[in-house]
Design a protein around this motif. Structure first.
Motif, mmCIF file in Angstrom:
data_model
loop_
_atom_site.group_PDB
_atom_site.id
_atom_site.type_symbol
_atom_site.label_atom_id
_atom_site.label_comp_id
_atom_site.label_asym_id
_atom_site.label_seq_id
_atom_site.Cartn_x
_atom_site.Cartn_y
_atom_site.Cartn_z
ATOM 1 N N PHE A 36 39.937 39.533 35.295
ATOM 2 C CA PHE A 36 40.705 39.458 36.530
ATOM 3 C C PHE A 36 41.586 38.205 36.473
ATOM 4 N N ILE A 37 42.598 38.219 35.631
ATOM 5 C CA ILE A 37 43.431 37.040 35.394
ATOM 6 C C ILE A 37 44.275 36.675 36.616
ATOM 7 N N TYR A 38 44.540 37.631 37.491
ATOM 8 C CA TYR A 38 45.362 37.344 38.661
ATOM 9 C C TYR A 38 44.695 36.347 39.601
ATOM 10 N N LEU A 39 43.398 36.134 39.451
ATOM 11 C CA LEU A 39 42.699 35.154 40.275
ATOM 12 C C LEU A 39 43.188 33.737 40.021
ATOM 13 N N LEU A 40 43.756 33.495 38.851
ATOM 14 C CA LEU A 40 44.320 32.181 38.555
ATOM 15 C C LEU A 40 45.396 31.813 39.568
#
Length: 173
Positions: A36-40
């Motif tokens: 879930f890279i968008y959490l960055l």
């Protein structure tokens, strides 16, 4: 926060969302570790951002991801929880002198150890909410915990890797 910073955060969130939807949607390591890279994009928003604004941004971002994943609000619920918990967690792990107003909680600003203690519990909380909603009534507690733990580790590693590769480093004197 000035217009230039606002635009750079907006572009970063859009870029991370596109990467999430186009490249990471179907990526699962051994069927238990999801990225879930968008959490960055939520994690590195400035400390001075008001909690209500952060929660609204996280909810909107989660809804956008939900549209592409067809998950009916699961990402939105988990991202909203993470944004809510972020404010509380930042207060709990606050440095002795407090935070600088314009500071962003990233590896380059706060250091590697601090960022790990900041991001991993939030990502795990996100994963726990997401997989609880996903497995509601069908999966056991151990499966939820298993997916949450390994997804948090995998996402945490990707978040750190992205920051080390693409974010500018602060110059130390």
């Amino acid at each position: 926060m000035n217009i230039r910073n606002l635009l750079s955060y907006f572009l970063l969130i859009i870029f991370l969302s596109v990467v999430q939807v186009l490249f990471l949607k179907n990526l699962a390591l051994f069927g238990v570790a999801f990225a879930f890279i968008y959490l960055l994009g939520i994690l590195i928003l400035p400390v001075s951002l008001r909690p209500v604004s952060l929660i609204l941004i996280a909810f909107a971002l989660g809804l956008i991801i939900d549209v592409f994943y067809e998950t009916i609000g699961m990402h939105a619920a988990a991202a909203t929880f993470m944004a809510f918990a972020r404010s509380l967690w930042l207060r709990a792990i606050s440095p002795t002198g407090g935070y600088v107003e314009a500071e962003e909680p990233s590896i380059s600003e706060m250091g590697f150890g601090w960022f790990l203690s900041y991001s991993l519990p939030l990502i795990f909380g996100y994963s726990l909410i997401f997989f609880t909603a996903d497995q509601w009534g069908t999966g056991g507690l151990l499966e939820i915990l298993n997916k949450s733990f390994f997804s948090a580790i995998f996402t945490g590693l990707l978040v750190i890797l992205v920051q080390l590769l693409f974010f500018k480093r602060r110059r130390r004197i």
